[in-house]
Design a protein around this motif. Structure first.
Motif, short mmCIF file in Angstrom:
data_model
loop_
_atom_site.label_atom_id
_atom_site.label_comp_id
_atom_site.label_asym_id
_atom_site.label_seq_id
_atom_site.Cartn_x
_atom_site.Cartn_y
_atom_site.Cartn_z
N CYS A 46 -11.78 17.38 -3.80
CA CYS A 46 -11.95 16.13 -2.94
C CYS A 46 -11.45 14.75 -3.23
CB CYS A 46 -13.00 15.81 -2.40
SG CYS A 46 -13.60 17.24 -0.69
N GLN A 47 -12.74 14.05 -4.96
CA GLN A 47 -12.31 13.31 -5.10
C GLN A 47 -10.78 13.51 -5.74
OE1 GLN A 47 -14.62 10.58 -5.52
NE2 GLN A 47 -12.57 9.53 -6.18
N LEU A 48 -10.76 14.17 -6.70
CA LEU A 48 -9.21 13.94 -7.66
C LEU A 48 -8.06 14.79 -6.66
CD1 LEU A 48 -10.71 16.02 -11.07
CD2 LEU A 48 -10.17 13.60 -10.32
N LEU A 49 -7.90 15.31 -5.50
CA LEU A 49 -6.61 15.82 -4.49
C LEU A 49 -6.72 15.12 -3.93
CD1 LEU A 49 -6.81 19.21 -6.44
CD2 LEU A 49 -5.72 17.64 -7.13
N LEU A 50 -7.27 15.30 -2.71
CA LEU A 50 -7.52 15.26 -1.41
C LEU A 50 -7.74 13.83 -1.24
CD1 LEU A 50 -9.61 17.05 0.40
CD2 LEU A 50 -7.00 17.21 0.75
N LEU A 51 -8.20 12.79 -1.85
CA LEU A 51 -8.24 11.11 -1.66
C LEU A 51 -6.80 10.34 -1.92
CD1 LEU A 51 -11.74 9.95 -2.16
CD2 LEU A 51 -10.93 10.41 -0.19
N PRO A 52 -6.51 11.13 -3.22
CA PRO A 52 -5.27 10.41 -3.63
C PRO A 52 -4.09 10.10 -2.88
CG PRO A 52 -6.19 10.69 -5.41
CD PRO A 52 -7.05 11.96 -4.36
N ALA A 53 -4.35 11.96 -1.92
CA ALA A 53 -2.60 12.60 -1.14
C ALA A 53 -3.58 10.88 0.42
CB ALA A 53 -2.70 13.35 -1.22
N LEU A 54 -4.82 11.84 0.17
CA LEU A 54 -5.37 10.81 1.65
C LEU A 54 -4.83 9.63 1.87
CD1 LEU A 54 -6.28 10.47 4.36
CD2 LEU A 54 -8.70 10.01 3.72
N CYS A 55 -4.42 7.88 0.24
CA CYS A 55 -4.45 6.97 0.72
C CYS A 55 -3.36 6.85 -0.09
CB CYS A 55 -5.31 6.60 -0.54
SG CYS A 55 -4.89 4.97 -0.73
N PHE A 56 -2.87 7.46 0.31
CA PHE A 56 -0.60 7.23 0.04
C PHE A 56 -0.58 7.27 1.38
CE2 PHE A 56 3.54 8.82 -0.51
CZ PHE A 56 3.73 8.14 -1.45
N GLY A 57 -0.51 8.27 1.96
CA GLY A 57 0.05 8.87 3.05
C GLY A 57 -0.60 7.69 4.34
N LEU A 58 -1.94 7.11 3.89
CA LEU A 58 -2.73 5.75 4.53
C LEU A 58 -1.31 4.42 4.52
CD1 LEU A 58 -4.36 4.75 7.30
CD2 LEU A 58 -6.51 4.81 5.06
N VAL A 59 -1.31 4.24 3.22
CA VAL A 59 -0.82 3.09 2.81
C VAL A 59 1.13 3.36 3.17
CG1 VAL A 59 -2.06 2.43 0.52
CG2 VAL A 59 -0.17 3.28 0.41
N THR A 60 1.15 4.18 2.54
CA THR A 60 3.00 4.36 3.82
C THR A 60 2.69 4.28 5.51
OG1 THR A 60 2.79 6.29 1.77
CG2 THR A 60 4.65 6.23 3.83
N LEU A 61 1.80 4.38 5.63
CA LEU A 61 2.26 4.67 7.80
C LEU A 61 1.62 3.12 8.45
CD1 LEU A 61 1.62 6.18 10.52
CD2 LEU A 61 -1.17 6.51 9.59
N LEU A 62 0.66 2.45 6.95
CA LEU A 62 0.22 1.01 7.62
C LEU A 62 1.24 0.03 7.02
CD1 LEU A 62 -3.21 0.64 7.04
CD2 LEU A 62 -2.04 1.10 9.38
N ASP A 63 2.38 0.52 5.80
CA ASP A 63 3.89 0.19 5.58
C ASP A 63 2.46 -1.49 5.04
OD1 ASP A 63 6.09 -1.21 5.35
OD2 ASP A 63 6.46 -1.53 6.44
N LEU A 64 1.98 -1.46 3.87
CA LEU A 64 0.93 -2.70 2.60
C LEU A 64 2.28 -2.82 2.05
CD1 LEU A 64 -2.49 -0.72 2.27
CD2 LEU A 64 -1.37 -2.62 4.17
N PRO A 65 1.80 -4.00 2.24
CA PRO A 65 2.91 -4.71 0.62
C PRO A 65 2.99 -3.97 -0.51
CG PRO A 65 1.97 -5.94 2.18
CD PRO A 65 1.38 -4.94 2.19
N PRO A 66 3.84 -4.08 -1.37
CA PRO A 66 3.25 -3.47 -2.69
C PRO A 66 2.31 -3.28 -3.22
CG PRO A 66 5.38 -3.69 -2.45
CD PRO A 66 5.10 -4.62 -1.09
N LEU A 67 1.75 -4.43 -3.33
CA LEU A 67 0.39 -4.86 -4.62
C LEU A 67 -0.31 -4.31 -3.88
CD1 LEU A 67 2.02 -8.04 -6.45
CD2 LEU A 67 1.73 -5.76 -7.90
N LEU A 68 -0.62 -4.61 -2.65
CA LEU A 68 -2.07 -4.07 -1.97
C LEU A 68 -1.61 -2.32 -1.45
CD1 LEU A 68 -2.26 -6.40 1.25
CD2 LEU A 68 -2.95 -6.62 -0.75
N ALA A 69 -0.69 -2.02 -1.79
CA ALA A 69 -0.44 -0.75 -2.05
C ALA A 69 -1.01 -0.02 -3.56
CB ALA A 69 0.73 0.07 -1.08
N ILE A 70 -0.54 -0.92 -4.53
CA ILE A 70 -0.78 -0.49 -5.12
C ILE A 70 -2.54 -0.77 -5.71
CG2 ILE A 70 -0.65 -0.38 -8.42
CD1 ILE A 70 1.71 -1.40 -7.55
#
Length: 293
Positions: A46-70
């Motif tokens: 969960c920690q190493l695979l699910l969370l990074p994938a979930l977070c990437f989908g979330l920041v992409t969906l919300l269209d965060l500015p690059p620095l905040l997404a990073i």
């Protein structure tokens, strides 16, 4: 944001709390974790695979500015914080599992944190790189393992005293936690409104999802209740101080640290509410089962 409260006060207070946690542990707690490797494997997945994938989908969906997404991806790559042990202790999780996961995650983060963060930097076409210093891993070990070991030593030599201290330690831990939350909010009072407006929704959704995933996935995989609680807290309570350190001191970009700063405030509240909700459900379902020896 990288204040004395987060870099000195919080680790010091939690180190004291970890001493109290050690009073409730015995070596058999860790041997039992070794006999049930499924809980460790599921939590790490969960920690190493699910969370990074979930977070990437979330920041992409919300269209965060690059620095905040990073910054969000840096947060997702950070291991569980020492506060996870406290929450697990307060809500009757398997603290031995938390200590084990914190230790393992801190070692894995030497590789996983730079890899995940650099992938995010490359995706958003930034020219920086990140390298997690070994001293930060040593710091996590010191804050978590040394006080716990001292507490366990006291329990081994004075078991009656350790048992008598269990309830006072839990009560004191709750008080210290409340003081820490208040201190963090006061420390950030001038900027917290702006930060919440920029990244509050993303941080809140990610925190809630992390806590729920950390509990539901292990339970679905057949992990015991107290170990699922420990996994939930370990996965949902990230090491925000480490993420802020990497953003400010290594990447030299304050804006990247904003998600971790906001998350560090949100997670204290969300983890407490989530732990209370789980506790009420367990009490409603009846007495908890005694873990297998």
């Amino acid at each position: 944001m990288d204040s004395a409260l987060t870099t000195v006060g919080l680790p010091l207070a939690l180190g004291i709390i970890m001493l109290g946690l050690g009073l409730s542990l015995t070596p058999d707690d860790f041997r039992r974790v070794g006999r049930h490797p499924r809980a460790v494997a599921v939590a790490l997945a969960c920690q190493l695979l699910l969370l990074p994938a979930l977070c990437f989908g979330l920041v992409t969906l919300l269209d965060l500015p690059p620095l905040l997404a990073i910054g969000m991806m840096l947060l997702a790559a950070s291991p569980g914080g020492t506060s996870a042990n406290l929450y697990s202790h307060l809500f009757r999780g398997d603290v031995a599992l938390n200590v084990t996961l914190t230790a393992i995650n801190s070692i894995i983060a030497i590789v996983s944190l730079p890899v995940i963060t650099n992938l995010a930097i490359d995706y958003y076409d930034r020219g920086d790189t990140v390298d997690l210093q070994f001293s930060k891993v040593v710091e996590v070990f010191a804050v978590v393992l040394v006080p716990v070991a001292l507490g366990m030593l006291v329990r081994a030599r004075h078991e009656d005293f350790a048992r008598r201290m269990d309830r006072p330690v839990r009560t004191g831990s709750a008080v210290i936690l409340a003081v820490l939350v208040l201190g963090i909010m006061l420390d950030q009072r001038d900027s917290i409104g702006d930060y919440l407006a920029e990244v509050g929704l993303a941080a809140g959704l990610f925190c809630a999802a992390s806590l729920v995933i950390g509990y539901v996935v292990p339970r679905a995989a057949g992990v015991r209740e107290e170990q699922a609680i420990a996994s939930s807290m370990e996965i949902g309570v990230h090491n925000g101080t480490l993420a802020i350190y990497v953003a400010v001191e290594v990447l030299d970009t304050t804006e990247i640290s904003v998600p971790a700063a906001v998350y560090s405030v949100i997670m204290f509240v969300f983890a407490a509410l989530w732990g209370a909700a789980i506790s009420r459900r367990i009490r409603a379902d009846g007495p908890a089962r005694v873990p297998a020896p």
